[in-house]
Design a protein around this motif. Structure first.
Motif, PDB file in Angstrom:
ATOM      1  N   SER A 198      10.734  91.112  67.794  1.00 18.81           N
ATOM      2  CA  SER A 198      10.236  90.592  68.779  1.00 18.81           C
ATOM      3  C   SER A 198       8.828  90.877  68.729  1.00 18.81           C
ATOM      4  CB  SER A 198      10.904  91.494  70.079  1.00 18.81           C
ATOM      5  OG  SER A 198      10.197  91.103  71.082  1.00 18.81           O
ATOM      6  N   VAL A 199       7.726  89.859  68.820  1.00 22.45           N
ATOM      7  CA  VAL A 199       6.286  90.027  68.451  1.00 22.45           C
ATOM      8  C   VAL A 199       5.653  89.024  69.551  1.00 22.45           C
ATOM      9  CG1 VAL A 199       6.620  90.713  66.050  1.00 22.45           C
ATOM     10  CG2 VAL A 199       6.554  88.274  66.918  1.00 22.45           C
ATOM     11  N   PRO A 200       4.206  89.471  69.933  1.00 25.27           N
ATOM     12  CA  PRO A 200       3.473  88.390  70.845  1.00 25.27           C
ATOM     13  C   PRO A 200       3.111  87.185  69.810  1.00 25.27           C
ATOM     14  CG  PRO A 200       2.301  90.360  70.205  1.00 25.27           C
ATOM     15  CD  PRO A 200       3.733  90.698  69.536  1.00 25.27           C
ATOM     16  N   VAL A 201       2.986  86.205  70.415  1.00 28.26           N
ATOM     17  CA  VAL A 201       2.326  84.971  70.045  1.00 28.26           C
ATOM     18  C   VAL A 201       1.313  84.159  71.038  1.00 28.26           C
ATOM     19  CG1 VAL A 201       3.860  84.702  68.152  1.00 28.26           C
ATOM     20  CG2 VAL A 201       4.402  83.615  70.338  1.00 28.26           C
ATOM     21  N   TRP A 202       0.427  83.541  70.548  1.00 24.86           N
ATOM     22  CA  TRP A 202      -0.210  82.311  71.267  1.00 24.86           C
ATOM     23  C   TRP A 202       0.739  81.347  71.086  1.00 24.86           C
ATOM     24  CZ3 TRP A 202      -6.010  83.062  69.234  1.00 24.86           C
ATOM     25  CH2 TRP A 202      -6.379  84.217  69.490  1.00 24.86           C
ATOM     26  N   TYR A 203       0.535  80.360  72.127  1.00 26.23           N
ATOM     27  CA  TYR A 203       1.362  79.110  72.256  1.00 26.23           C
ATOM     28  C   TYR A 203       0.691  77.992  72.760  1.00 26.23           C
ATOM     29  CZ  TYR A 203       3.085  79.780  76.362  1.00 26.23           C
ATOM     30  OH  TYR A 203       2.862  80.258  78.117  1.00 26.23           O
ATOM     31  N   ASP A 204       1.528  76.956  72.511  1.00 26.55           N
ATOM     32  CA  ASP A 204       1.050  75.741  73.361  1.00 26.55           C
ATOM     33  C   ASP A 204       2.202  74.962  73.872  1.00 26.55           C
ATOM     34  OD1 ASP A 204      -0.777  73.590  74.478  1.00 26.55           O
ATOM     35  OD2 ASP A 204      -0.970  72.381  72.550  1.00 26.55           O
ATOM     36  N   TYR A 205       2.225  74.462  74.891  1.00 27.66           N
ATOM     37  CA  TYR A 205       3.216  73.741  75.662  1.00 27.66           C
ATOM     38  C   TYR A 205       2.648  72.814  76.593  1.00 27.66           C
ATOM     39  CZ  TYR A 205       7.461  72.790  78.294  1.00 27.66           C
ATOM     40  OH  TYR A 205       8.274  72.213  79.029  1.00 27.66           O
ATOM     41  N   PHE A 233       4.597  76.768  84.780  1.00 26.28           N
ATOM     42  CA  PHE A 233       4.293  77.990  84.165  1.00 26.28           C
ATOM     43  C   PHE A 233       4.363  78.314  82.845  1.00 26.28           C
ATOM     44  CE2 PHE A 233       5.502  82.622  83.893  1.00 26.28           C
ATOM     45  CZ  PHE A 233       4.444  83.452  84.710  1.00 26.28           C
ATOM     46  N   LEU A 234       5.091  77.858  82.076  1.00 28.10           N
ATOM     47  CA  LEU A 234       5.217  77.939  80.654  1.00 28.10           C
ATOM     48  C   LEU A 234       3.857  77.282  80.069  1.00 28.10           C
ATOM     49  CD1 LEU A 234       6.743  79.044  78.281  1.00 28.10           C
ATOM     50  CD2 LEU A 234       7.924  76.723  78.078  1.00 28.10           C
ATOM     51  N   ALA A 235       3.611  76.237  80.680  1.00 29.09           N
ATOM     52  CA  ALA A 235       2.170  75.423  80.219  1.00 29.09           C
ATOM     53  C   ALA A 235       1.060  76.259  80.331  1.00 29.09           C
ATOM     54  CB  ALA A 235       2.210  74.212  80.830  1.00 29.09           C
ATOM     55  N   GLU A 236       1.116  77.264  81.337  1.00 24.71           N
ATOM     56  CA  GLU A 236      -0.189  78.008  81.453  1.00 24.71           C
ATOM     57  C   GLU A 236      -0.317  79.080  80.137  1.00 24.71           C
ATOM     58  OE1 GLU A 236       0.440  80.418  85.099  1.00 24.71           O
ATOM     59  OE2 GLU A 236       0.557  78.617  86.242  1.00 24.71           O
ATOM     60  N   PRO A 237      -1.384  79.502  79.801  1.00 21.30           N
ATOM     61  CA  PRO A 237      -1.811  80.225  78.697  1.00 21.30           C
ATOM     62  C   PRO A 237      -1.441  81.810  78.935  1.00 21.30           C
ATOM     63  CG  PRO A 237      -3.857  79.789  79.811  1.00 21.30           C
ATOM     64  CD  PRO A 237      -2.778  79.030  80.655  1.00 21.30           C
ATOM     65  N   HIS A 238      -0.069  82.026  78.712  1.00 22.59           N
ATOM     66  CA  HIS A 238       0.270  83.553  78.727  1.00 22.59           C
ATOM     67  C   HIS A 238       0.566  83.918  77.198  1.00 22.59           C
ATOM     68  CE1 HIS A 238       1.202  83.122  83.105  1.00 22.59           C
ATOM     69  NE2 HIS A 238       1.896  81.768  82.665  1.00 22.59           N
ATOM     70  N   GLY A 271       7.671  69.100  79.321  1.00 25.41           N
ATOM     71  CA  GLY A 271       8.472  67.990  78.607  1.00 25.41           C
ATOM     72  C   GLY A 271       8.648  68.075  77.149  1.00 25.41           C
ATOM     73  N   GLY A 272       7.692  68.589  76.667  1.00 28.32           N
ATOM     74  CA  GLY A 272       7.628  68.540  75.160  1.00 28.32           C
ATOM     75  C   GLY A 272       7.996  69.822  74.356  1.00 28.32           C
ATOM     76  N   ASP A 273       7.585  70.050  73.207  1.00 27.39           N
ATOM     77  CA  ASP A 273       8.093  71.055  72.443  1.00 27.39           C
ATOM     78  C   ASP A 273       7.183  72.180  72.563  1.00 27.39           C
ATOM     79  OD1 ASP A 273      10.318  69.639  71.230  1.00 27.39           O
ATOM     80  OD2 ASP A 273       9.034  68.966  69.776  1.00 27.39           O
ATOM     81  N   LEU A 274       7.370  73.494  72.380  1.00 29.51           N
ATOM     82  CA  LEU A 274       6.534  74.422  72.378  1.00 29.51           C
ATOM     83  C   LEU A 274       6.122  74.740  70.833  1.00 29.51           C
ATOM     84  CD1 LEU A 274       6.881  77.826  74.438  1.00 29.51           C
ATOM     85  CD2 LEU A 274       6.627  78.039  72.034  1.00 29.51           C
ATOM     86  N   LEU A 275       4.788  74.900  70.803  1.00 29.43           N
ATOM     87  CA  LEU A 275       4.257  75.129  69.621  1.00 29.43           C
ATOM     88  C   LEU A 275       3.529  76.394  69.396  1.00 29.43           C
ATOM     89  CD1 LEU A 275       4.214  71.872  69.977  1.00 29.43           C
ATOM     90  CD2 LEU A 275       2.612  71.926  68.244  1.00 29.43           C
ATOM     91  N   LEU A 326      -4.599  74.819  65.240  1.00 30.45           N
ATOM     92  CA  LEU A 326      -5.042  75.948  65.363  1.00 30.45           C
ATOM     93  C   LEU A 326      -6.242  76.004  66.359  1.00 30.45           C
ATOM     94  CD1 LEU A 326      -5.817  78.759  64.180  1.00 30.45           C
ATOM     95  CD2 LEU A 326      -7.510  77.587  62.481  1.00 30.45           C
ATOM     96  N   THR A 327      -7.226  74.995  66.681  1.00 31.24           N
ATOM     97  CA  THR A 327      -8.401  74.867  67.573  1.00 31.24           C
ATOM     98  C   THR A 327      -7.536  74.882  69.075  1.00 31.24           C
ATOM     99  OG1 THR A 327      -9.807  73.973  65.943  1.00 31.24           O
ATOM    100  CG2 THR A 327     -10.304  73.763  68.289  1.00 31.24           C
ATOM    101  N   ARG A 328      -6.717  73.963  69.216  1.00 26.56           N
ATOM    102  CA  ARG A 328      -6.033  73.669  70.295  1.00 26.56           C
ATOM    103  C   ARG A 328      -5.399  75.002  70.937  1.00 26.56           C
ATOM    104  NH1 ARG A 328      -3.906  69.736  73.652  1.00 26.56           N
ATOM    105  NH2 ARG A 328      -2.155  70.231  74.844  1.00 26.56           N
ATOM    106  N   ILE A 329      -4.492  75.745  70.001  1.00 20.47           N
ATOM    107  CA  ILE A 329      -3.727  76.722  70.511  1.00 20.47           C
ATOM    108  C   ILE A 329      -4.968  77.965  70.710  1.00 20.47           C
ATOM    109  CG2 ILE A 329      -2.304  78.919  69.836  1.00 20.47           C
ATOM    110  CD1 ILE A 329      -0.812  76.453  68.353  1.00 20.47           C
ATOM    111  N   ALA A 330      -6.029  78.240  69.833  1.00 16.99           N
ATOM    112  CA  ALA A 330      -6.864  79.176  69.946  1.00 16.99           C
ATOM    113  C   ALA A 330      -7.770  79.013  71.416  1.00 16.99           C
ATOM    114  CB  ALA A 330      -7.793  79.390  68.765  1.00 16.99           C
TER     115      ALA A 330
END
Length: 139
Positions: free
Chosen positions: A32-39, A11-16, A42-46, A96-100
């Motif tokens: 408390s702010v909204p952010v785009w992320y990558d996960y 669920f965390l790996a989905e693009p919420h 088993g890894g770190d959240l970026l 930048l490209t991967r997260i966007a």
């Protein structure tokens, strides 16, 4: 009902859109702010933010943060994860490209990336340490 480990990392790996919270110091509630992320499970959240932003300064000072992602359509589900910041550094064009790309259409992505300045951004890595989760449809 809480999610299994496999369910919560998937669920965390989905693009919420994530709600990020970090200590803002004495006499203040957390920022408390909204952010785009990558996960990747088993890894770190970026995630990335402006290098000179208040958010970046507070994260660097606190050294840890909480991220909450949720789905509000049936069934309501959320995952909250808290942990230490285990790295930060200048944002690369690839980051930048991967997260966007998780959030923008393929048509919108090139314009967004070309219009952004990765040198003005910092990428943080958080190691998920403590998890909370629920799926209210499982009740």
């Amino acid at each position: 009902m809480g999610l299994s480990e496999r369910e919560r990392v998937e669920f965390l790996a989905e693009p919420h859109i994530a709600g990020l919270a970090v200590d803002a110091g004495p006499e203040r509630g957390p920022l408390s702010v909204p952010v785009w992320y990558d996960y990747v499970p088993g890894g770190d959240l970026l995630f990335l933010t402006g290098a000179e932003s208040r958010k970046a300064a507070l994260i660097a000072k606190a050294g840890r943060l909480t991220v909450l992602v949720q789905r509000t359509s049936p069934t309501y589900r959320y995952v909250s994860v808290e942990g230490p910041v285990v790295g930060s550094g200048p944002t690369t064009l690839e980051q930048l490209t991967r997260i966007a790309a998780r959030y923008l259409s393929p048509e919108a992505l090139p314009g967004y990336v070309e219009g952004s300045d990765p040198h003005a951004l910092v990428t943080f890595r958080m190691a998920p340490q403590r998890w909370l989760s629920a799926d209210l449809g499982a009740l």
